[in-house]
Design a protein around this motif. Structure first.
Motif, PDB file in Angstrom:
ATOM      1  N   LEU A  49       0.850  -1.186   0.000  1.00  0.00           N
ATOM      2  CA  LEU A  49       0.000   0.000   0.000  1.00  0.00           C
ATOM      3  C   LEU A  49       0.888   1.238   0.000  1.00  0.00           C
ATOM      4  CD1 LEU A  49      -2.812  -0.766   2.620  1.00  0.00           C
ATOM      5  CD2 LEU A  49      -3.208   0.290   0.402  1.00  0.00           C
ATOM      6  N   CYS A  50       0.353   2.315  -0.549  1.00  0.00           N
ATOM      7  CA  CYS A  50       1.062   3.587  -0.531  1.00  0.00           C
ATOM      8  C   CYS A  50       0.053   4.694  -0.251  1.00  0.00           C
ATOM      9  CB  CYS A  50       1.752   3.817  -1.863  1.00  0.00           C
ATOM     10  SG  CYS A  50       2.614   5.391  -2.004  1.00  0.00           S
ATOM     11  N   ILE A  51       0.527   5.773   0.368  1.00  0.00           N
ATOM     12  CA  ILE A  51      -0.321   6.937   0.586  1.00  0.00           C
ATOM     13  C   ILE A  51       0.475   8.169   0.189  1.00  0.00           C
ATOM     14  CG2 ILE A  51       0.330   7.086   3.054  1.00  0.00           C
ATOM     15  CD1 ILE A  51      -2.603   8.010   3.553  1.00  0.00           C
ATOM     16  N   ASP A  52      -0.142   9.019  -0.627  1.00  0.00           N
ATOM     17  CA  ASP A  52       0.585  10.192  -1.116  1.00  0.00           C
ATOM     18  C   ASP A  52       0.375  11.376  -0.174  1.00  0.00           C
ATOM     19  OD1 ASP A  52      -1.690  11.057  -3.882  1.00  0.00           O
ATOM     20  OD2 ASP A  52      -1.852  11.410  -1.730  1.00  0.00           O
ATOM     21  N   PRO A  53       1.044  12.490  -0.435  1.00  0.00           N
ATOM     22  CA  PRO A  53       0.898  13.646   0.465  1.00  0.00           C
ATOM     23  C   PRO A  53      -0.536  14.160   0.570  1.00  0.00           C
ATOM     24  CG  PRO A  53       2.875  13.875  -0.846  1.00  0.00           C
ATOM     25  CD  PRO A  53       2.142  12.691  -1.395  1.00  0.00           C
ATOM     26  N   GLY A  54      -1.353  13.894  -0.430  1.00  0.00           N
ATOM     27  CA  GLY A  54      -2.741  14.315  -0.398  1.00  0.00           C
ATOM     28  C   GLY A  54      -3.667  13.328   0.280  1.00  0.00           C
ATOM     29  N   GLN A  55      -3.109  12.318   0.935  1.00  0.00           N
ATOM     30  CA  GLN A  55      -3.863  11.295   1.672  1.00  0.00           C
ATOM     31  C   GLN A  55      -4.594  10.323   0.756  1.00  0.00           C
ATOM     32  OE1 GLN A  55      -3.718  10.967   4.939  1.00  0.00           O
ATOM     33  NE2 GLN A  55      -3.279  12.962   5.844  1.00  0.00           N
ATOM     34  N   ILE A  56      -4.223  10.281  -0.508  1.00  0.00           N
ATOM     35  CA  ILE A  56      -4.787   9.292  -1.421  1.00  0.00           C
ATOM     36  C   ILE A  56      -3.977   8.013  -1.295  1.00  0.00           C
ATOM     37  CG2 ILE A  56      -5.354   8.732  -3.797  1.00  0.00           C
ATOM     38  CD1 ILE A  56      -6.950  11.061  -2.635  1.00  0.00           C
ATOM     39  N   SER A  57      -4.665   6.900  -1.061  1.00  0.00           N
ATOM     40  CA  SER A  57      -3.970   5.627  -0.903  1.00  0.00           C
ATOM     41  C   SER A  57      -4.151   4.756  -2.142  1.00  0.00           C
ATOM     42  CB  SER A  57      -4.460   4.887   0.344  1.00  0.00           C
ATOM     43  OG  SER A  57      -5.832   4.593   0.246  1.00  0.00           O
ATOM     44  N   THR A  58      -3.157   3.919  -2.379  1.00  0.00           N
ATOM     45  CA  THR A  58      -3.151   3.007  -3.523  1.00  0.00           C
ATOM     46  C   THR A  58      -2.829   1.602  -3.039  1.00  0.00           C
ATOM     47  OG1 THR A  58      -2.362   4.765  -4.981  1.00  0.00           O
ATOM     48  CG2 THR A  58      -2.164   2.511  -5.776  1.00  0.00           C
ATOM     49  N   HIS A  59      -3.706   0.654  -3.357  1.00  0.00           N
ATOM     50  CA  HIS A  59      -3.464  -0.748  -3.044  1.00  0.00           C
ATOM     51  C   HIS A  59      -2.717  -1.400  -4.208  1.00  0.00           C
ATOM     52  CE1 HIS A  59      -6.090  -1.419   0.517  1.00  0.00           C
ATOM     53  NE2 HIS A  59      -6.678  -0.339   0.067  1.00  0.00           N
ATOM     54  N   PHE A  68      -6.446  -4.581   4.462  1.00  0.00           N
ATOM     55  CA  PHE A  68      -5.393  -3.681   4.927  1.00  0.00           C
ATOM     56  C   PHE A  68      -5.760  -2.234   4.630  1.00  0.00           C
ATOM     57  CE2 PHE A  68      -1.561  -6.817   4.417  1.00  0.00           C
ATOM     58  CZ  PHE A  68      -2.201  -7.729   5.232  1.00  0.00           C
ATOM     59  N   THR A  69      -5.351  -1.347   5.538  1.00  0.00           N
ATOM     60  CA  THR A  69      -5.577   0.084   5.370  1.00  0.00           C
ATOM     61  C   THR A  69      -4.305   0.815   5.748  1.00  0.00           C
ATOM     62  OG1 THR A  69      -7.906  -0.182   5.982  1.00  0.00           O
ATOM     63  CG2 THR A  69      -7.007   2.046   6.021  1.00  0.00           C
ATOM     64  N   ILE A  70      -3.975   1.826   4.970  1.00  0.00           N
ATOM     65  CA  ILE A  70      -2.827   2.678   5.294  1.00  0.00           C
ATOM     66  C   ILE A  70      -3.343   4.054   5.671  1.00  0.00           C
ATOM     67  CG2 ILE A  70      -2.496   3.438   2.896  1.00  0.00           C
ATOM     68  CD1 ILE A  70       0.532   3.411   3.407  1.00  0.00           C
ATOM     69  N   TYR A  71      -2.717   4.667   6.653  1.00  0.00           N
ATOM     70  CA  TYR A  71      -3.047   6.052   6.954  1.00  0.00           C
ATOM     71  C   TYR A  71      -1.823   6.739   7.534  1.00  0.00           C
ATOM     72  CZ  TYR A  71      -4.251   4.007  11.569  1.00  0.00           C
ATOM     73  OH  TYR A  71      -4.241   3.315  12.752  1.00  0.00           O
ATOM     74  N   ARG A  72      -1.851   8.047   7.514  1.00  0.00           N
ATOM     75  CA  ARG A  72      -0.695   8.817   7.950  1.00  0.00           C
ATOM     76  C   ARG A  72      -1.125   9.899   8.909  1.00  0.00           C
ATOM     77  NH1 ARG A  72       1.974  10.775   2.653  1.00  0.00           N
ATOM     78  NH2 ARG A  72       3.378  11.887   4.054  1.00  0.00           N
ATOM     79  N   ASP A  73      -0.233  10.190   9.842  1.00  0.00           N
ATOM     80  CA  ASP A  73      -0.406  11.296  10.779  1.00  0.00           C
ATOM     81  C   ASP A  73       0.823  12.167  10.615  1.00  0.00           C
ATOM     82  OD1 ASP A  73      -0.524  13.044  12.921  1.00  0.00           O
ATOM     83  OD2 ASP A  73      -1.322  11.552  14.298  1.00  0.00           O
ATOM     84  N   ASN A  74       0.700  13.210   9.812  1.00  0.00           N
ATOM     85  CA  ASN A  74       1.858  14.055   9.534  1.00  0.00           C
ATOM     86  C   ASN A  74       2.336  14.791  10.788  1.00  0.00           C
ATOM     87  OD1 ASN A  74       2.027  13.344   6.803  1.00  0.00           O
ATOM     88  ND2 ASN A  74       0.528  14.916   6.233  1.00  0.00           N
ATOM     89  N   GLY A  75       1.437  15.085  11.681  1.00  0.00           N
ATOM     90  CA  GLY A  75       1.820  15.750  12.922  1.00  0.00           C
ATOM     91  C   GLY A  75       2.749  14.904  13.776  1.00  0.00           C
ATOM     92  N   SER A 109       4.817   1.512  -7.466  1.00  0.00           N
ATOM     93  CA  SER A 109       4.870   0.137  -6.968  1.00  0.00           C
ATOM     94  C   SER A 109       6.279  -0.439  -6.966  1.00  0.00           C
ATOM     95  CB  SER A 109       3.953  -0.753  -7.806  1.00  0.00           C
ATOM     96  OG  SER A 109       4.375  -0.770  -9.151  1.00  0.00           O
ATOM     97  N   GLY A 110       7.181   0.182  -7.658  1.00  0.00           N
ATOM     98  CA  GLY A 110       8.533  -0.359  -7.757  1.00  0.00           C
ATOM     99  C   GLY A 110       9.398   0.041  -6.579  1.00  0.00           C
ATOM    100  N   ALA A 111      10.052  -0.944  -5.988  1.00  0.00           N
ATOM    101  CA  ALA A 111      10.892  -0.665  -4.830  1.00  0.00           C
ATOM    102  C   ALA A 111      12.038   0.287  -5.173  1.00  0.00           C
ATOM    103  CB  ALA A 111      11.446  -1.975  -4.274  1.00  0.00           C
ATOM    104  N   ARG A 112      12.535   0.214  -6.398  1.00  0.00           N
ATOM    105  CA  ARG A 112      13.670   1.052  -6.771  1.00  0.00           C
ATOM    106  C   ARG A 112      13.300   2.521  -6.895  1.00  0.00           C
ATOM    107  NH1 ARG A 112      16.205  -2.358 -11.688  1.00  0.00           N
ATOM    108  NH2 ARG A 112      14.006  -2.838 -12.009  1.00  0.00           N
ATOM    109  N   ASP A 113      11.999   2.811  -6.924  1.00  0.00           N
ATOM    110  CA  ASP A 113      11.564   4.205  -7.031  1.00  0.00           C
ATOM    111  C   ASP A 113      11.676   4.954  -5.712  1.00  0.00           C
ATOM    112  OD1 ASP A 113       8.996   3.066  -9.240  1.00  0.00           O
ATOM    113  OD2 ASP A 113      10.819   4.166  -9.767  1.00  0.00           O
ATOM    114  N   TYR A 114      11.834   4.235  -4.615  1.00  0.00           N
ATOM    115  CA  TYR A 114      11.806   4.862  -3.296  1.00  0.00           C
ATOM    116  C   TYR A 114      13.196   5.278  -2.861  1.00  0.00           C
ATOM    117  CZ  TYR A 114       6.926   3.908  -3.133  1.00  0.00           C
ATOM    118  OH  TYR A 114       5.573   3.925  -3.425  1.00  0.00           O
ATOM    119  N   ASP A 115      13.232   6.383  -2.130  1.00  0.00           N
ATOM    120  CA  ASP A 115      14.502   7.024  -1.799  1.00  0.00           C
ATOM    121  C   ASP A 115      15.187   6.410  -0.585  1.00  0.00           C
ATOM    122  OD1 ASP A 115      12.654   9.886  -2.659  1.00  0.00           O
ATOM    123  OD2 ASP A 115      14.278   9.057  -3.881  1.00  0.00           O
ATOM    124  N   PHE A 116      14.435   6.045   0.422  1.00  0.00           N
ATOM    125  CA  PHE A 116      15.050   5.380   1.570  1.00  0.00           C
ATOM    126  C   PHE A 116      14.025   4.539   2.306  1.00  0.00           C
ATOM    127  CE2 PHE A 116      14.138   9.785   2.467  1.00  0.00           C
ATOM    128  CZ  PHE A 116      13.474   9.785   3.674  1.00  0.00           C
TER     129      PHE A 116
END
Length: 127
Positions: A49-59, A68-75, A109-116
């Protein structure tokens, strides 16, 4: 120093639930797409799962789309993975990852796209 630290992994019985956490530090998490990947023994790492800065999630997995659910707490600079009705095939090392791109950090979706990456937290599902 940019850092991701996962926690919450455990051994559970089938049908159980877990919530994984990933705490970010050293960067502005709110600007990043944040993802959960997993890797089972002998298998390739796969996006969950991924969640973008706009809180849109992608399965990325049909097998977990309804569980499964993804969510973020930027605070709190933390993302979470809520996992319900766990199955034996969910057994894996779960990683979180962060991605930033100028002009917009969108999920990939590609692992190589992620920075860390974090070091992972183990989930084991067994009777």
């Amino acid at each position: 120093q940019m850092r991701l630290v996962e926690s919450g992994g455990a051994s559970v019985v089938p049908g159980g639930s877990l919530t994984l956490s990933c705490e970010a530090s050293g960067f502005t998490m709110s600007a990043y797409a944040m993802a959960w990947f997993r890797q089972a023994p002998g298998k390739e790492r796969e996006a969950v799962l991924c969640i973008d800065p706009g809180q849109i999630s992608t399965h990325y997995l049909d097998s977990s789309r309804d569980r499964f659910t993804i969510y973020r707490d930027n605070g709190k600079s933390t993302i979470y993975l809520q996992m319900n009705n766990l199955r034996a095939e969910d057994t894996a090392l779960y990683y979180c990852a962060a991605l930033w791109r100028r002009g917009g950090s969108t999920c990939h979706s590609g692992a190589r796209d992620y920075d860390f990456w974090g070091l992972g937290t183990q989930v084991f599902v067994s009777p």
